[in-house]
Scaffold this motif. Structure first.
Motif, PDB file in Angstrom:
ATOM      1  N   ARG A  98       0.831  -1.203   0.000  1.00 24.17           N
ATOM      2  CA  ARG A  98       0.000   0.000   0.000  1.00 24.17           C
ATOM      3  C   ARG A  98       0.870   1.259   0.000  1.00 24.17           C
ATOM      4  NH1 ARG A  98      -5.307   0.703   1.647  1.00 24.17           N
ATOM      5  NH2 ARG A  98      -5.343  -1.415   2.465  1.00 24.17           N
ATOM      6  N   LYS A  99       1.909   1.265   0.838  1.00 19.73           N
ATOM      7  CA  LYS A  99       2.792   2.433   0.904  1.00 19.73           C
ATOM      8  C   LYS A  99       3.529   2.645  -0.415  1.00 19.73           C
ATOM      9  CE  LYS A  99       3.629   2.101   5.899  1.00 19.73           C
ATOM     10  NZ  LYS A  99       4.642   1.826   6.953  1.00 19.73           N
ATOM     11  N   THR A 100       4.001   1.549  -1.010  1.00 19.80           N
ATOM     12  CA  THR A 100       4.748   1.676  -2.263  1.00 19.80           C
ATOM     13  C   THR A 100       3.860   2.180  -3.381  1.00 19.80           C
ATOM     14  OG1 THR A 100       6.119  -0.201  -1.552  1.00 19.80           O
ATOM     15  CG2 THR A 100       6.278   0.456  -3.854  1.00 19.80           C
ATOM     16  N   MET A 101       2.605   1.756  -3.407  1.00 21.86           N
ATOM     17  CA  MET A 101       1.693   2.214  -4.444  1.00 21.86           C
ATOM     18  C   MET A 101       1.365   3.691  -4.292  1.00 21.86           C
ATOM     19  SD  MET A 101      -0.987  -0.730  -5.516  1.00 21.86           S
ATOM     20  CE  MET A 101      -1.677  -0.899  -3.905  1.00 21.86           C
ATOM     21  N   LYS A 102       1.235   4.152  -3.053  1.00 25.58           N
ATOM     22  CA  LYS A 102       1.002   5.576  -2.837  1.00 25.58           C
ATOM     23  C   LYS A 102       2.196   6.394  -3.315  1.00 25.58           C
ATOM     24  CE  LYS A 102      -2.236   5.139   1.037  1.00 25.58           C
ATOM     25  NZ  LYS A 102      -2.474   5.413   2.482  1.00 25.58           N
ATOM     26  N   PHE A 103       3.401   5.878  -3.047  1.00 26.86           N
ATOM     27  CA  PHE A 103       4.609   6.560  -3.513  1.00 26.86           C
ATOM     28  C   PHE A 103       4.666   6.572  -5.036  1.00 26.86           C
ATOM     29  CE2 PHE A 103       9.293   6.275  -4.420  1.00 26.86           C
ATOM     30  CZ  PHE A 103       9.569   7.607  -4.122  1.00 26.86           C
ATOM     31  N   TYR A 104       4.262   5.462  -5.649  1.00 31.97           N
ATOM     32  CA  TYR A 104       4.233   5.378  -7.111  1.00 31.97           C
ATOM     33  C   TYR A 104       3.248   6.394  -7.690  1.00 31.97           C
ATOM     34  CZ  TYR A 104       3.550   3.348 -11.776  1.00 31.97           C
ATOM     35  OH  TYR A 104       3.460   3.161 -13.132  1.00 31.97           O
ATOM     36  N   GLN A 105       2.120   6.555  -7.023  1.00 27.30           N
ATOM     37  CA  GLN A 105       1.117   7.514  -7.493  1.00 27.30           C
ATOM     38  C   GLN A 105       1.654   8.943  -7.423  1.00 27.30           C
ATOM     39  OE1 GLN A 105      -2.469   7.851  -5.122  1.00 27.30           O
ATOM     40  NE2 GLN A 105      -3.717   8.101  -6.954  1.00 27.30           N
ATOM     41  N   LYS A 106       2.359   9.266  -6.344  1.00 26.52           N
ATOM     42  CA  LYS A 106       2.938  10.600  -6.218  1.00 26.52           C
ATOM     43  C   LYS A 106       3.977  10.850  -7.304  1.00 26.52           C
ATOM     44  CE  LYS A 106       2.220  10.997  -1.221  1.00 26.52           C
ATOM     45  NZ  LYS A 106       2.885  11.102   0.098  1.00 26.52           N
ATOM     46  N   LEU A 107       4.791   9.822  -7.600  1.00 24.33           N
ATOM     47  CA  LEU A 107       5.788   9.978  -8.656  1.00 24.33           C
ATOM     48  C   LEU A 107       5.128  10.172 -10.014  1.00 24.33           C
ATOM     49  CD1 LEU A 107       8.640   7.418  -7.838  1.00 24.33           C
ATOM     50  CD2 LEU A 107       8.692   9.901  -7.657  1.00 24.33           C
ATOM     51  N   MET A 108       4.018   9.469 -10.251  1.00 24.49           N
ATOM     52  CA  MET A 108       3.300   9.631 -11.510  1.00 24.49           C
ATOM     53  C   MET A 108       2.794  11.065 -11.664  1.00 24.49           C
ATOM     54  SD  MET A 108       2.934   6.773 -13.440  1.00 24.49           S
ATOM     55  CE  MET A 108       1.326   6.844 -14.194  1.00 24.49           C
ATOM     56  N   GLN A 109       2.247  11.620 -10.585  1.00 25.28           N
ATOM     57  CA  GLN A 109       1.753  12.994 -10.646  1.00 25.28           C
ATOM     58  C   GLN A 109       2.901  13.982 -10.837  1.00 25.28           C
ATOM     59  OE1 GLN A 109      -0.376  13.332  -6.958  1.00 25.28           O
ATOM     60  NE2 GLN A 109      -2.155  12.176  -7.697  1.00 25.28           N
TER      61      GLN A 109
ATOM     62  N   SER B  18       6.349  17.849 -13.956  1.00 26.64           N
ATOM     63  CA  SER B  18       7.703  18.329 -14.242  1.00 26.64           C
ATOM     64  C   SER B  18       8.362  17.630 -15.412  1.00 26.64           C
ATOM     65  CB  SER B  18       8.577  18.153 -12.992  1.00 26.64           C
ATOM     66  OG  SER B  18       8.674  16.774 -12.653  1.00 26.64           O
ATOM     67  N   LYS B  19       8.042  16.316 -15.599  1.00 28.61           N
ATOM     68  CA  LYS B  19       8.650  15.514 -16.648  1.00 28.61           C
ATOM     69  C   LYS B  19      10.173  15.510 -16.535  1.00 28.61           C
ATOM     70  CE  LYS B  19       4.861  16.098 -19.903  1.00 28.61           C
ATOM     71  NZ  LYS B  19       4.451  16.471 -21.272  1.00 28.61           N
ATOM     72  N   GLY B  20      10.648  15.433 -15.283  1.00 28.41           N
ATOM     73  CA  GLY B  20      12.090  15.394 -15.061  1.00 28.41           C
ATOM     74  C   GLY B  20      12.670  14.045 -15.397  1.00 28.41           C
ATOM     75  N   PRO B  21      13.938  13.983 -15.828  1.00 27.40           N
ATOM     76  CA  PRO B  21      14.558  12.706 -16.210  1.00 27.40           C
ATOM     77  C   PRO B  21      14.732  11.764 -15.027  1.00 27.40           C
ATOM     78  CG  PRO B  21      16.178  14.487 -16.168  1.00 27.40           C
ATOM     79  CD  PRO B  21      14.846  15.136 -16.003  1.00 27.40           C
ATOM     80  N   GLY B  22      14.951  12.327 -13.807  1.00 26.01           N
ATOM     81  CA  GLY B  22      15.146  11.468 -12.643  1.00 26.01           C
ATOM     82  C   GLY B  22      13.906  10.681 -12.298  1.00 26.01           C
ATOM     83  N   THR B  23      12.775  11.355 -12.316  1.00 33.08           N
ATOM     84  CA  THR B  23      11.507  10.686 -12.007  1.00 33.08           C
ATOM     85  C   THR B  23      11.162   9.634 -13.046  1.00 33.08           C
ATOM     86  OG1 THR B  23      10.751  12.745 -10.999  1.00 33.08           O
ATOM     87  CG2 THR B  23       9.080  11.099 -11.510  1.00 33.08           C
ATOM     88  N   LYS B  24      11.432   9.937 -14.306  1.00 34.80           N
ATOM     89  CA  LYS B  24      11.101   9.007 -15.383  1.00 34.80           C
ATOM     90  C   LYS B  24      11.884   7.712 -15.259  1.00 34.80           C
ATOM     91  CE  LYS B  24       9.366  10.081 -19.916  1.00 34.80           C
ATOM     92  NZ  LYS B  24       9.427  11.038 -21.038  1.00 34.80           N
ATOM     93  N   SER B  25      13.143   7.788 -14.810  1.00 39.13           N
ATOM     94  CA  SER B  25      13.965   6.589 -14.689  1.00 39.13           C
ATOM     95  C   SER B  25      13.563   5.734 -13.496  1.00 39.13           C
ATOM     96  CB  SER B  25      15.444   6.982 -14.572  1.00 39.13           C
ATOM     97  OG  SER B  25      15.648   7.777 -13.406  1.00 39.13           O
ATOM     98  N   MET B  26      12.965   6.361 -12.484  1.00 30.51           N
ATOM     99  CA  MET B  26      12.566   5.609 -11.289  1.00 30.51           C
ATOM    100  C   MET B  26      11.282   4.831 -11.493  1.00 30.51           C
ATOM    101  SD  MET B  26      13.366   8.223  -8.151  1.00 30.51           S
ATOM    102  CE  MET B  26      12.570   7.085  -7.005  1.00 30.51           C
ATOM    103  N   LEU B  27      10.394   5.345 -12.336  1.00 30.42           N
ATOM    104  CA  LEU B  27       9.072   4.728 -12.478  1.00 30.42           C
ATOM    105  C   LEU B  27       9.126   3.272 -12.932  1.00 30.42           C
ATOM    106  CD1 LEU B  27       6.923   7.656 -13.910  1.00 30.42           C
ATOM    107  CD2 LEU B  27       6.715   6.569 -11.684  1.00 30.42           C
ATOM    108  N   PRO B  28       9.909   2.901 -13.972  1.00 27.88           N
ATOM    109  CA  PRO B  28       9.950   1.485 -14.374  1.00 27.88           C
ATOM    110  C   PRO B  28      10.449   0.554 -13.272  1.00 27.88           C
ATOM    111  CG  PRO B  28      10.874   2.900 -16.086  1.00 27.88           C
ATOM    112  CD  PRO B  28      10.702   3.759 -14.882  1.00 27.88           C
ATOM    113  N   LYS B  29      11.470   1.009 -12.521  1.00 24.36           N
ATOM    114  CA  LYS B  29      11.987   0.171 -11.431  1.00 24.36           C
ATOM    115  C   LYS B  29      10.930  -0.016 -10.353  1.00 24.36           C
ATOM    116  CE  LYS B  29      16.744   1.760 -12.147  1.00 24.36           C
ATOM    117  NZ  LYS B  29      17.913   2.450 -11.546  1.00 24.36           N
ATOM    118  N   LEU B  30      10.278   1.078  -9.997  1.00 23.56           N
ATOM    119  CA  LEU B  30       9.254   1.004  -8.959  1.00 23.56           C
ATOM    120  C   LEU B  30       8.072   0.161  -9.409  1.00 23.56           C
ATOM    121  CD1 LEU B  30       8.600   2.032  -6.134  1.00 23.56           C
ATOM    122  CD2 LEU B  30       7.490   4.011  -7.173  1.00 23.56           C
ATOM    123  N   LYS B  31       7.750   0.238 -10.691  1.00 24.39           N
ATOM    124  CA  LYS B  31       6.659  -0.572 -11.228  1.00 24.39           C
ATOM    125  C   LYS B  31       6.974  -2.056 -11.110  1.00 24.39           C
ATOM    126  CE  LYS B  31       4.011  -1.217 -15.481  1.00 24.39           C
ATOM    127  NZ  LYS B  31       3.829  -0.776 -16.880  1.00 24.39           N
ATOM    128  N   GLY B  32       8.222  -2.436 -11.403  1.00 26.49           N
ATOM    129  CA  GLY B  32       8.620  -3.831 -11.253  1.00 26.49           C
ATOM    130  C   GLY B  32       8.537  -4.299  -9.815  1.00 26.49           C
TER     131      GLY B  32
END
Length: 702
Positions: free
Chosen positions: A97-108, A113-127
């Motif tokens: 539950r906590k990880t999904m909330k964090f994933y949702q915040k990163l998506m928003q 911002s569409k920053g490169p750092g956030t974009k690279s984290m999303l696939p790892k967090l999704k896995g």
């Protein structure tokens, strides 16, 4: 931990109750008295009926066997394993539950911002989320397995189960198992190490009810299959009386030793009763006040005074009644803490949908027309000018609209259909369809012939209300078995949408406008079936295949790429009709929301119902009933994974008003008032034909 292929569905709703429960490590504090069994969420779930014995594979067996072995100082009884399993499940669910909330915040954040750092984290967090979800699903499956093993008796004790419910056992003729149940032997089963497995083939009504107490009844999926299909051979009153008789005869004499047959029979009776209430309250108890009254009276007078579990059953019935009266029948468990966990469940479903949404268009079965490309994203500003004139929705039903709203929607006409993009309309139609589908219990798809449901025709004639449908035609349930008619409402809604589609097209006053609407409806249907909303896709197809609509001149000038979608829809229809379980193939239905075509599913069930239900000796064919239960179980499977599109209530209100406005329309009468629906003959050609006709007639008189 690996994801099991037959997980019973991720029960996010149980999290809050587990968090609130004070689980104590000390074994003595955890053990419940045999008079107050630890029954939480007794319903086996749709996966039990669908997969049967294959639901629990060797990985589940080995995991439970090794559970707690690292603590060698403690005795590894089943109760200690349950304590550790509850703790693991609670911990993994919290982390997920906590990880999904964090994933949702990163998506928003990524959208803003569409920053490169956030974009690279999303696939790892999704896995990581997928792995964590698999862990929770596996632990939930192990928990189901632990519950399924409790309180069962060996087959030779089943006659004792029958005799314990009889008051005149001294005068009763002796019975053996072979007179009640019929088995056939199979080869070694893949989920255990036995040399052979006895599989239930048929049984008398009394024998089939007694088999609920078998040691393997839950493990084989028999209990859930029975709850779906018992109405073919016994009434709700007979089944309830069978359970209450077993409770009455064993409750006072059940010892503190949980291994004695009487204790097992008593606890299994409570377990089955709670599973029945959890799974089938809306179709059995809510529609039968006498049945509900009998149960409440028995619990109050016989159980509450001897066993504290009676209070829990009464509370369970109250919760189920409140959910039913609040129109919140989502066909899931009705445990005490479900309302508290509802918000968390929506969040979990929403994030799970976001994780799998990007693959929903990649691995589809049908060949899609080239050059169409994905439909543009939802643009709310495009709707602003049109939706501003609509009244706010005053209800949530297709058929309950105010007269004021009617007038406003009629003034707008098909304007919004043309202005809104196809995906936008697809999403809102899908949410409307989901609203009525999620209220339909799997049992309501059974015995549909008795309700007048037939192939290739409307279930309820326009001039006849659902209340006047006769039940005398081919009733497969027992005559005293009560059956509601919600399926007719579901099919009527489908027919209304088809009529609306046809009416919107034939009322367009120009051929150009008709081409635009034809294209729009075809694109909506394409978007629907790509998102696995097969119900709306088939409803639109039925509207487009209306005899009047198919003869419109607009089809001749429809763009070729758009016209190809019609063939795709027909291919989808053939696919849906080809196999009753075609939508359950693979694992996509577990991650992607699905709404089946109600009429197609009802026809599949009717096909399985064809033929006799009994053998020559009068025993009921359990193999036939098991297949029916497997097919209808997919309704619960689809309802576990809802669509999470953002609702546009103004657009939904407009759509419901238009659908209701045309629900009883005569398409041929509407088409007759519109010149665009007829092939126009040029004036010169028309006058030439008249002159030629006059010339021929003049020649006949000369």
């Amino acid at each position: 931990l690996q994801r099991n292929s037959c997980s019973p569905g991720f029960a996010e709703g149980n999290t809050s109750s587990e968090e609130q429960a004070k689980i104590k490590i000390d074994g003595n504090n955890y053990l419940a008295s045999p008079n107050l069994p630890d029954f939480h969420g007794c319903s086996p779930g749709w996966s039990s009926a669908f997969y049967g014995a294959e639901c629990f594979d060797s990985e589940v067996h080995s995991y439970l066997k090794n559970l707690g072995k690292q603590k060698s100082s403690e005795s590894q009884n089943i109760d200690a394993k349950k304590v550790e399993l509850e703790q693991l499940l609670m911990m993994e669910t919290k982390n997920y539950r906590k990880t999904m909330k964090f994933y949702q915040k990163l998506m928003q954040k990524e959208r803003r911002s569409k920053g490169p750092g956030t974009k690279s984290m999303l696939p790892k967090l999704k896995g990581q989320l997928q792995e964590m979800k698999s862990k929770v699903q596996f632990l939930e499956l192990v928990k189901k397995y632990v519950q399924a093993k409790q309180w069962g008796v060996e087959s030779y004790v089943l006659t004792t189960v029958i005799h314990n419910g009889k008051t005149d056992t001294m005068d009763m003729a002796p019975m053996d198992e072979s007179s009640l149940l019929l088995y056939y032997n199979t080869e070694k089963h893949q989920c255990n190490n036995q040399n052979g497995v006895r599989v239930l083939q048929a049984g008398t009504p009394l024998g089939l009810m007694a088999y609920l107490y078998s040691r393997n009844a839950f493990l084989e999926g028999y209990v859930q299959q029975f709850l779906y299909t018992f109405r073919y051979f016994c009434t709700q009153e007979e089944f309830l009386q069978f359970l209450l008789d077993r409770i009455s005869s064993t409750l006072s004499s059940a010892s503190l030793d949980p291994s004695t047959p009487l204790t097992k029979i008593c606890n299994r009776s409570f377990y089955i009763l709670q599973a029945w209430i959890e799974d089938c309250y809306s179709v059995d108890f809510a529609t039968n006040t006498d049945l509900l009254g009998t149960l409440k009276e028995f619990i109050s007078t016989k159980v509450a005074s001897l066993n504290g579990y009676g209070e829990r059953l009464l509370s369970l019935l109250e919760d189920a009644s409140a959910r039913k009266s609040g129109s919140a029948d989502q066909c899931s468990g009705v445990g005490k803490c479900e309302e508290e966990s509802e918000e968390g469940r929506k969040t979990l479903h929403s994030l799970c949908k976001k994780l799998s949404e990007d693959v929903s268009r990649k691995n589809f079965y049908w060949k899609l027309s080239k050059g169409m490309g994905p439909i543009s994203q939802y643009q709310r500003e495009r709707l602003h000018t049109g939706s501003a004139v609509l009244a706010k929705p005053c209800c949530s039903s297709f058929t309950e609209e105010s007269s004021v709203s009617f007038a406003r929607a009629d003034e707008v006409g098909p304007f919004l259909l043309i202005e809104c993009n196809a995906q936008q309309l697809c999403w809102q139609l899908t949410l409307l369809q989901q609203e009525v589908f999620h209220k339909c219990h799997p049992v309501r798809f059974l015995n549909s012939r008795a309700l007048g449901v037939k192939d290739k025709c409307v279930a309820v004639p326009k001039a006849v209300s659902a209340d006047t449908v006769s039940l005398k035609v081919c009733n497969l349930f027992l005559s005293k078995c009560i059956q509601d008619q919600y399926l007719l409402q579901l099919l009527k809604n489908a027919d209304n949408i088809s009529t609306w589609v046809a009416a919107e097209i034939v009322t367009c006053h120009t051929t150009k406008r008709q081409v635009s609407l034809l294209s729009k409806f075809l694109l909506i249907a394409k978007c629907c079936y790509e998102q696995r909303n097969f119900a709306t896709a088939m409803q639109i197809l039925a509207g487009l295949e209306n005899l009047i609509v198919r003869q419109l001149p607009a089809w001749k000038i429809l763009p070729a790429k758009v016209a190809e979608i019609m063939e795709e829809l027909k291919a989808v229809e053939v696919f849906l009709k080809s196999d009753s379980l075609c939508l359950m193939e693979g694992d996509r239905f577990k991650t992607l929301p699905t709404i089946p075509s109600a009429h197609v599913l009802a026809m599949h069930v009717q096909q399985l119902e064809t033929g006799g239900f009994t053998m020559t000796n009068g025993a009921h064919k359990w193999t036939k009933l098991r297949n029916i239960a497997k097919v209808v179980s997919q309704v619960h499977a689809f309802q576990e994974n809802p669509y999470t599109y953002a609702p546009d209530f103004k657009l939904q209100s407009y759509l419901k008003q238009r659908i209701t406005h045309f629900k009883d329309a005569d398409i041929s009468a509407l088409a007759a008032d519109n010149c665009a629906n007829f092939h126009q003959i040029p004036a010169e050609k028309h006058s030439r034909k008249i002159q030629d006709t006059l010339r021929r007639m003049k020649a006949t008189f000369q």
